[in-house]
Design a protein around this motif. Sequence first.
Motif, PDB file in Angstrom:
ATOM      1  N   MET A  62       0.788  -1.098   0.186  1.00 44.72           N
ATOM      2  CA  MET A  62       0.069   0.147   0.143  1.00 44.72           C
ATOM      3  C   MET A  62       0.904   1.385   0.030  1.00 44.72           C
ATOM      4  N   ARG A  63       1.868   1.116   0.830  1.00 43.61           N
ATOM      5  CA  ARG A  63       2.818   2.544   0.820  1.00 43.61           C
ATOM      6  C   ARG A  63       3.469   2.777  -0.518  1.00 43.61           C
ATOM      7  N   GLN A  64       3.653   1.488  -1.176  1.00 45.05           N
ATOM      8  CA  GLN A  64       4.455   1.809  -2.489  1.00 45.05           C
ATOM      9  C   GLN A  64       3.558   2.419  -3.628  1.00 45.05           C
ATOM     10  N   ASN A  65       2.164   1.902  -3.375  1.00 42.61           N
ATOM     11  CA  ASN A  65       1.182   2.428  -4.424  1.00 42.61           C
ATOM     12  C   ASN A  65       0.870   3.861  -4.088  1.00 42.61           C
ATOM     13  N   LEU A  66       1.020   4.187  -2.646  1.00 38.96           N
ATOM     14  CA  LEU A  66       0.849   5.664  -2.497  1.00 38.96           C
ATOM     15  C   LEU A  66       1.890   6.619  -2.865  1.00 38.96           C
ATOM     16  N   ALA A  67       2.999   6.058  -2.804  1.00 35.10           N
ATOM     17  CA  ALA A  67       4.256   6.747  -3.524  1.00 35.10           C
ATOM     18  C   ALA A  67       4.124   7.057  -5.012  1.00 35.10           C
ATOM     19  N   GLN A  68       3.453   6.045  -5.704  1.00 35.46           N
ATOM     20  CA  GLN A  68       3.275   6.070  -7.206  1.00 35.46           C
ATOM     21  C   GLN A  68       2.391   7.377  -7.093  1.00 35.46           C
ATOM     22  N   VAL A  69       1.156   7.350  -6.445  1.00 40.88           N
ATOM     23  CA  VAL A  69       0.294   8.526  -6.462  1.00 40.88           C
ATOM     24  C   VAL A  69       0.855   9.684  -6.253  1.00 40.88           C
TER      25      VAL A  69
END
Length: 414
Positions: free
Chosen positions: A376-383
């Motif tokens: 989830m953190r990695q996906n949020l970093a992409q956002v």
Amino acid sequence: MWERPPGREQSCAVRGRVAAPTAAFELTLNLKILFSAGESSGDQHAANMFLELKKQQPDLQGMGMGGAKMAQAGIDIRYDSANIGVIGVVEVIKHYAEIRRALKLMQALIKTERPDLLVCVDYKEFNFKLARYAKQQGIKVLFYVSPQVWAWRPGRVKAYGKVIDMMAVIFPFETAYYDAESVPVRYVGHPSVDKVHPEHSKEDDLARFGLDKNQPIVGLLPGSRVNEIKRMLPVMLAAAEKVQATLPGCQFILPQADSISDSLLDDYLRQTKIAITVIKNQPYDVIQCCDAVMTTSGTATLEIALLTVPMVIAYKLSALTYWLGRWLVNTPFIGLPNIVSGKLIIKELIQHEATAENLSAEVLWILTDKAYAEAMRQNLAQVKQQLGQGGGSKNMAQLALEMILTEPLERGKH
């Protein structure tokens, strides 16, 4: 079409863009901007924009409808928007008389003050009516934060094009909707990118807030509107009790919005069996301390995403508003991180699914499954990367001065 302000230095338009007016920006002009912000997030956006404007035009006057942030920035608040920051059909009907009174007052200001520019910040339906009146009075209109035309009623683009001079959008994909209808549009960047910065390190905040770094920390963000607190805080508190029953050492922290009174929060907090640490005026310092966050839908979800903190999104509306939304809205997601990424990266619990059981289950999953939380953190970093480098408030100030001091842009260019 825009009109030349009489007696002011102009610059030339080049290929649909306005060349930056070097000399004009250095002049001390008696400029007056009317702001209209009806909600907490709009209050902050307008305040940040005005502070940037004052750097370039120190004598510029700002007035209008807004809240504490705009007042602190130096804008003369003629109507306090705290009582009309509501969402949903039923809620708007209940506050209709007060909303109408606010609209009449703002229309009167347009007529008597004759501002150089009206800046409408979000608060879509109210500001659409105000913008239409301003255009009838010959006042230029800059609309900041586009209606979610990509989610519902895309035909509104044409309607807004008739009552504004420029639409300033905060997501890059939004420009295409206005270009398609030859409505002037400018992507200015998302304002949250600039403002979402904790004032202290995480280690310092943990000590300042009295939190144990060796125990999980869960944030509760029930919203910035009174009706959101009434609907969502009881559910979040019940979920927190369930989380603590499973993880007895879990700590809970709540960043209190400026628009929410102590008495309203206390009414709910005194009914819970668990300890909730309430912190004022430091939302980003609070969020960065969290291992997981329960949040309502809205700008807060994007702010949490920018801090790459795992979260679960929950929201409840009145039955009528929810039914209308199901019928009108044409988007698979309501959470901004999911919308920006184009896929479901954050769990959404809407209406009947927004229960203490479901909320607690998702929070416990985040807290106990390290791989799930890290993904989830990695996906949020992409956002965060997709939202770019920011500069939204500065870009808005530049755009406002261009509109006042220069030739109009060709329609459809940005």
